[in-house]
Motif scaffolding. Sequence first.
Motif, PDB file in Angstrom:
ATOM      1  N   TYR A  40       0.867  -1.174   0.000  1.00 18.36           N
ATOM      2  CA  TYR A  40       0.000   0.000   0.000  1.00 18.36           C
ATOM      3  C   TYR A  40       0.908   1.231   0.000  1.00 18.36           C
ATOM      4  O   TYR A  40       2.072   1.158   0.389  1.00 18.36           O
ATOM      5  CB  TYR A  40      -0.869   0.057   1.251  1.00 18.36           C
TER       6      TYR A  40
ATOM      7  N   ASN B 246     -11.630  -9.954  -1.891  1.00 17.44           N
ATOM      8  CA  ASN B 246     -10.358 -10.404  -2.458  1.00 17.44           C
ATOM      9  C   ASN B 246      -9.167  -9.807  -1.715  1.00 17.44           C
ATOM     10  O   ASN B 246      -8.064  -9.769  -2.257  1.00 17.44           O
ATOM     11  CB  ASN B 246     -10.293 -10.037  -3.948  1.00 17.44           C
ATOM     12  N   TYR B 247      -9.422  -9.348  -0.501  1.00 15.74           N
ATOM     13  CA  TYR B 247      -8.367  -8.896   0.399  1.00 15.74           C
ATOM     14  C   TYR B 247      -7.727  -7.596  -0.045  1.00 15.74           C
ATOM     15  O   TYR B 247      -6.704  -7.201   0.474  1.00 15.74           O
ATOM     16  CB  TYR B 247      -7.303  -9.982   0.610  1.00 15.74           C
ATOM     17  N   GLN B 248      -8.329  -6.925  -1.028  1.00 18.31           N
ATOM     18  CA  GLN B 248      -7.861  -5.608  -1.442  1.00 18.31           C
ATOM     19  C   GLN B 248      -8.620  -4.597  -0.605  1.00 18.31           C
ATOM     20  O   GLN B 248      -9.823  -4.427  -0.769  1.00 18.31           O
ATOM     21  CB  GLN B 248      -8.150  -5.408  -2.925  1.00 18.31           C
ATOM     22  N   LEU B 249      -7.940  -3.955   0.303  1.00 16.39           N
ATOM     23  CA  LEU B 249      -8.608  -3.019   1.200  1.00 16.39           C
ATOM     24  C   LEU B 249      -8.762  -1.657   0.545  1.00 16.39           C
ATOM     25  O   LEU B 249      -7.797  -1.098   0.016  1.00 16.39           O
ATOM     26  CB  LEU B 249      -7.832  -2.879   2.505  1.00 16.39           C
TER      27      LEU B 249
ATOM     28  N   TRP C 210      -9.802   2.163   1.467  1.00 17.01           N
ATOM     29  CA  TRP C 210      -9.712   2.899   2.718  1.00 17.01           C
ATOM     30  C   TRP C 210     -10.544   4.168   2.705  1.00 17.01           C
ATOM     31  O   TRP C 210     -10.683   4.831   1.668  1.00 17.01           O
ATOM     32  CB  TRP C 210      -8.257   3.284   2.978  1.00 17.01           C
ATOM     33  N   GLY C 211     -11.064   4.508   3.865  1.00 15.00           N
ATOM     34  CA  GLY C 211     -11.632   5.831   4.062  1.00 15.00           C
ATOM     35  C   GLY C 211     -10.514   6.846   4.185  1.00 15.00           C
ATOM     36  O   GLY C 211      -9.330   6.500   4.271  1.00 15.00           O
TER      37      GLY C 211
ATOM     38  N   ARG D 290     -16.057  -7.915   4.894  1.00 10.67           N
ATOM     39  CA  ARG D 290     -15.176  -7.592   6.022  1.00 10.67           C
ATOM     40  C   ARG D 290     -14.929  -6.095   6.105  1.00 10.67           C
ATOM     41  O   ARG D 290     -14.705  -5.436   5.086  1.00 10.67           O
ATOM     42  CB  ARG D 290     -13.833  -8.297   5.842  1.00 10.67           C
TER      43      ARG D 290
ATOM     44  N   GLN E 198      -4.946  -7.894   8.168  1.00 17.11           N
ATOM     45  CA  GLN E 198      -3.672  -7.516   7.580  1.00 17.11           C
ATOM     46  C   GLN E 198      -2.819  -6.790   8.613  1.00 17.11           C
ATOM     47  O   GLN E 198      -3.270  -5.824   9.235  1.00 17.11           O
ATOM     48  CB  GLN E 198      -3.896  -6.648   6.344  1.00 17.11           C
TER      49      GLN E 198
ATOM     50  N   TYR F 266     -12.658  -3.237   8.484  1.00 17.46           N
ATOM     51  CA  TYR F 266     -11.547  -3.132   9.427  1.00 17.46           C
ATOM     52  C   TYR F 266     -11.440  -1.702   9.945  1.00 17.46           C
ATOM     53  O   TYR F 266     -11.710  -0.742   9.223  1.00 17.46           O
ATOM     54  CB  TYR F 266     -10.230  -3.471   8.711  1.00 17.46           C
TER      55      TYR F 266
ATOM     56  N   PHE G  78      -4.348   1.036  -1.994  1.00 18.50           N
ATOM     57  CA  PHE G  78      -3.907  -0.319  -2.321  1.00 18.50           C
ATOM     58  C   PHE G  78      -3.096  -0.298  -3.604  1.00 18.50           C
ATOM     59  O   PHE G  78      -3.457   0.361  -4.587  1.00 18.50           O
ATOM     60  CB  PHE G  78      -5.141  -1.208  -2.484  1.00 18.50           C
TER      61      PHE G  78
ATOM     62  N   VAL H 282     -15.516   4.425   0.148  1.00 13.41           N
ATOM     63  CA  VAL H 282     -15.589   4.369   1.602  1.00 13.41           C
ATOM     64  C   VAL H 282     -15.488   5.803   2.115  1.00 13.41           C
ATOM     65  O   VAL H 282     -14.521   6.507   1.810  1.00 13.41           O
ATOM     66  CB  VAL H 282     -14.440   3.514   2.186  1.00 13.41           C
TER      67      VAL H 282
END
Lengths: 114, 111
Positions: free
Chosen positions: A35, B96-99, B101-102, B31, A103, B33, A45, B4
């Motif tokens: 990232y 797919n685990y690609q986060l 973000w806000g 999910r 993560q 976080y 990302f 987000v």
Amino acid sequence: EPEVTQTPSHQVTQMGQEVILRCVPISNHLYFYWYRQILGQKVEFLVSFYNNEISEKSEIFDDQFSVERPDGSNFTLKIRSTKLEDSAMYFCASSALDRNYEQYFGPGTRLTVT
Amino acid sequence: ELKVEQNPLFLSMQEGKNYTIYCNYSTTSDRLYWYRQDPGKSLESLFVLLSNGAVKQEGRLMASLDTKARLSTLHITAAVHDLSATYFCAVDKDSNYQLIWGAGTKLIIKP
């Protein structure tokens, strides 16, 4: 407690130069990520990596970027020809193959392109 | 495109007060976080929320998830100065685990 490590902590390079950022993920983790965070902005990302290949990549991750897991412990991000706008904090993260996929992030490498 | 949004983006409050940070996201996700970031530091995982109605608490922080409303909240109870930091929510895109973000909420708690 196991943690993700990154080297160097700060890298200064001239525009057009190649840089390699290094990460050592947590040893039993199988997913790896890069990232970036431009100063004062949101986290973005770049790429995820699983089973020795890229699983997902963002629009930012263009042909000048590449990732590699050269051995059983290191995970690297290479920027072939750096641009001024590549200046940012680059974070490596890893996650285990469990339900949470939480993560865990390394301390980051601050890249300054001059 | 998954978006987000966090609000507020900046929050200054007195010690001892309660407040809530909101995180809205635009598409379904498995999910969510919450992370904390101190100035110049890395991202520390606070909570992982996996299902509708999930609620998790750690000390003065409590996070909840409403997947139907596509909303998560981070509630701070009786804030203390040590909680001053930037708080990010992130959503797992397409599982797919690609986060994604806000923008983060910068929280300053004054003694």
